[in-house]
Design a protein around this motif. Structure first.
Motif, short mmCIF file in Angstrom:
data_model
loop_
_atom_site.label_atom_id
_atom_site.label_comp_id
_atom_site.label_asym_id
_atom_site.label_seq_id
_atom_site.Cartn_x
_atom_site.Cartn_y
_atom_site.Cartn_z
N UNK A 73 0.84 -1.21 0.00
CA UNK A 73 0.00 0.00 0.00
C UNK A 73 0.87 1.25 0.00
N UNK A 74 1.82 1.32 0.92
CA UNK A 74 2.65 2.52 1.03
C UNK A 74 3.53 2.67 -0.21
N UNK B 62 1.51 4.03 -3.09
CA UNK B 62 1.25 5.46 -2.92
C UNK B 62 2.49 6.27 -3.30
N UNK C 74 3.08 6.03 -7.29
CA UNK C 74 2.07 6.44 -8.26
C UNK C 74 1.36 7.75 -7.94
N UNK C 75 1.55 8.30 -6.76
CA UNK C 75 0.84 9.52 -6.40
C UNK C 75 1.80 10.62 -6.04
N UNK C 76 1.36 11.85 -6.29
CA UNK C 76 2.05 12.98 -5.68
C UNK C 76 1.11 13.51 -4.62
N UNK C 77 1.62 13.71 -3.45
CA UNK C 77 0.73 14.23 -2.42
C UNK C 77 1.52 15.08 -1.44
N UNK D 164 3.41 2.94 -16.10
CA UNK D 164 2.07 3.31 -15.67
C UNK D 164 1.06 3.06 -16.78
N UNK D 165 1.54 3.05 -18.04
CA UNK D 165 0.65 2.88 -19.18
C UNK D 165 -0.17 1.59 -19.07
N UNK E 46 -5.37 13.95 -20.44
CA UNK E 46 -3.97 14.36 -20.47
C UNK E 46 -3.53 14.63 -21.90
N UNK F 247 1.34 12.16 -22.50
CA UNK F 247 1.43 11.18 -21.42
C UNK F 247 2.51 11.56 -20.41
N UNK F 248 2.10 11.79 -19.20
CA UNK F 248 3.07 12.08 -18.16
C UNK F 248 3.35 10.79 -17.42
N UNK G 20 3.83 10.19 -14.13
CA UNK G 20 3.04 9.97 -12.92
C UNK G 20 1.81 10.87 -12.97
N UNK G 21 0.64 10.31 -12.73
CA UNK G 21 -0.54 11.15 -12.78
C UNK G 21 -0.60 12.06 -11.57
N UNK H 215 -6.89 8.98 -1.71
CA UNK H 215 -6.30 7.65 -1.92
C UNK H 215 -4.88 7.52 -1.37
N UNK H 216 -3.95 8.42 -1.71
CA UNK H 216 -2.58 8.20 -1.20
C UNK H 216 -2.53 8.22 0.32
N UNK H 217 -3.35 9.05 0.93
CA UNK H 217 -3.31 9.11 2.40
C UNK H 217 -3.86 7.84 3.02
N UNK I 32 -3.62 4.98 1.67
CA UNK I 32 -2.64 3.93 1.42
C UNK I 32 -1.47 4.00 2.40
#
Lengths: 298, 310
Positions: A112-113, A116, A119-122, A188-189, B12, B15-16, B18-19, B25-27, B29
């Motif tokens: 999970x971590x 995150x 794949x995510x920016x947060x 990611x595609x 988009x 294509x980048x 990382x989206x 969701x990230x939090x 996870x």
């Protein structure tokens, strides 16, 4: 001294005559230097590695009173002593319970971590990664006292749950970073395509990433298993009831006897080593990439 | 075929990798990781600082209470074992890191060569990595003990007197502990260095060959600079871990004979495990933390770790 160059050129001539042109001009000194450079040191280091293991096997499988350097005739009396007499059958089950639980919990939390992170920016991501890295410097031995107080407050002293929780906590940072490195390497595609086909994010993950992640899952799970199986200090501090002992604690009590039963000690050592060696045999292929991806490349 | 539903065009434009997605969701996870680390790593670290200012002895609860800096005053002025353990720790860490680095580097260079059954040999020489501190103690006690050990076996063959009690003499006990830990620790260094050796670009070696570089020069001017980053970071990690390594010493010598093998963390562990003096143990922990922190910062400065990165 004069004979040496002659021999060299002689061999060289022979080789050339045989049709196989040697790449190196002097094959014999080359081979000698290979022995001095490679096989010699390797054999020495191999002895340093293996003699201690062999010593343990000899003492474990040798009948009492024997002074032979080989474990022959084979005797399982020492194993009977530790397994049934000392209680290693119970310790073994406890260790398996703890190690398998830690393995499963670590894998789930780390996937999970890691996902995150990959794949995510947060907001707060940088701090999160920094904390994960810094935990590598947090010594378990130093936290014995505060952790004991915490587990006493939540009534987990003398409960294997405390070991499952704390071993998982100490495995997670490295495991999460390893997972994140690995997932980042998957395009990611793939997921994007699945999501365009109507999959939810979770479905896309299960359909595309999970099947590719097998090596990472094996590596993380095995590291967690080995770490939990080997943990000693927490088990020593948090568990005092003998029926809840894990293998390392049981082994340390065998060591602490005034008159150590060396046969029993060696047999206990074999019992402690077998699961780790089995897991190590599976995971060692991933060890080189795994450790460097998680611990050094960050 | 106009029946096909219009496929929603991808939002988009290009294509980048990382989206950019906001949301929970990230939090969600990372939540389990955050909760576990906060509750069982960060909170305990904080509470160590608090306990270090307290009288907190499980066996003498009537004395518990705020102590100010009394624990630290006692440590620095009235506890010779603190200073002795500090000295032992420094020797222990330096010996382990230096020897593990040298032997690990050699081992990695050797198993990086091509030879038969390389994978099997690697697995074999790396296997002590998976052995726990307690098990290593069990194995090496067998080898060190005068009635079961290597000295005894040698004396049966007519070499030596065979009555060497390695673990009962301060100096030999310290060396014995160091050797046992090397057995377990060298593979770790070798594994990490090997990983980095495999990433040295082959054309660098080819270029060096073209320039007529010998084996030693290739190592000195190609391999070593490439390994520098990994070596620096591995040394730092290893120094911290060996500093904190308690299992093996605790089970092999218990810190003896005459406290000669008592390192600072071992001293802390004994405060926790046998003396139940949580206040003083916490004060020792705080000092250990500060030493580690200062050491890490100085180490990274001195080795200019960041300067070596691209």
């Amino acid at each position: 001294m004069t004979s040496l160059p002659l021999t060299r050129s002689g061999v060289q001539a022979q080789r050339s005559a045989g049709g196989r042109v040697p790449v190196r001009a002097n094959p014999w000194p080359g081979r000698l230097s290979r022995v001095a450079r490679l096989y010699g040191p390797l054999a020495l280091y191999g002895l340093f590695t293996l003699i201690p293991f062999y010593w343990m096997l000899v003492f474990a499988f040798r009948p009492a009173g024997s002074d032979r350097p080989v474990p022959w005739p084979l005797s399982f009396a020492n194993f009977d002593t530790v397994w049934n007499g000392v209680g290693f059958s119970t310790f073994f089950l406890n260790s398996v319970l703890v190690a398998v639980s830690v393995m499963i919990a670590t894998t789930f939390v780390a996937v999970a971590a890691g996902y995150a992170l990959a794949r995510f920016r947060f907001r707060g991501k940088g701090v999160f990664v920094l904390v994960l890295l810094c935990t590598q410097f947090v010594p378990g031995a130093m936290l014995l006292i505060p952790l004991f107080v915490i587990f006493k407050q939540i009534a987990l002293i003398n409960n294997l749950g405390s070991l499952i929780v704390i071993d998982t906590v100490f495995q997670i940072p490295l495991a999460a970073m390893l997972m994140s490195t690995f997932i980042r390497g998957i395009p990611f595609e793939l997921e994007e395509a699945a999501m365009l086909d109507g999959c939810s994010r979770l479905q896309a993950f299960r359909a595309t990433i999970l099947p590719l992640m097998q090596p990472a899952l094996v590596a993380v799970g095995s590291f967690a298993f080995i770490g939990a199986w080997n943990n000693f200090l927490f088990a020593l501090m948090f568990i005092s009831r003998q029926d809840r002992f894990t293998i390392p604690v049981g082994l340390s009590y065998t060591l602490g006897q005034y008159n150590i039963d060396f046969g029993a000690l060696a047999a206990g050592g074999v019992v402690a080593a077998v699961p780790v060696v089995a897991v190590f045999a599976v995971v060692q292929r991933y060890l080189v990439q795994g450790l460097s991806a998680g611990a050094v490349k960050g | 075929m106009t029946l096909t539903a219009p496929v929603p065009a991808p939002v988009r434009p290009a294509p980048t990798r990382r989206p950019r997605r906001r949301g929970w969701s990230p939090y969600l996870l990372i939540a389990p990781t955050v909760v576990l680390i906060a509750a069982f790593l960060l909170y305990p670290i904080g509470s160590v600082f608090y306990y270090s200012l307290q009288n907190y002895n499980v066996t003498q609860p009537y004395d518990d209470g705020f102590a100010g800096l009394a624990n630290f005053r006692h440590m620095f002025t009235a506890d010779p074992l603190f200073w002795q353990s500090l000295r032992t720790t420094v020797i222990w860490v330096v010996a382990q890191v230096v020897l593990q680095l040298l032997l690990g580097l050699l081992l990695a260079l050797i198993v990086n060569e091509r030879f038969k059954a390389r994978g099997f040999v690697r697995a074999l020489v790396f296997s002590p990595w998976a052995v726990s501190g307690v098990l290593a103690t069990g194995i090496w006690v067998l080898l060190y003990n005068p009635t079961t050990g290597a000295a005894h076996a040698l004396s049966l063959m007519g070499i030596g007197s065979g009555d060497t009690a390695v673990l009962s003499q301060p100096t030999s006990a310290f060396i014995a502990v160091i050797v046992a830990e090397l057995w377990r620790g060298v593979p770790f260094f070798a594994i990490l260095i090997l990983a980095d050796l495999q990433s040295v670009p082959a054309d660098l070696y080819e270029a060096a060959n073209t320039d007529g570089a010998g084996r030693w020069q290739r190592f000195r001017y190609v391999t070593l600079p490439h390994l520098r980053g990994a070596i620096v970071l591995t040394c730092l990690l290893r120094a911290v871990w060996e500093f904190n390594n308690v299992d093996l010493i605790y089970t092999m010598t218990g810190g003896g004979p005459a406290n000669e093998t008592t390192t600072l963390p071992l001293y802390v562990a004994r405060q926790a495990l046998t003396d139940f003096n949580f206040g003083y143990g916490s004060a020792l922990t705080v000092v250990s933390f500060l030493i580690l922190l200062v050491f890490s910062v100085v180490f990274l400065r001195v080795t200019k770790y960041n300067a070596g990165r691209d």
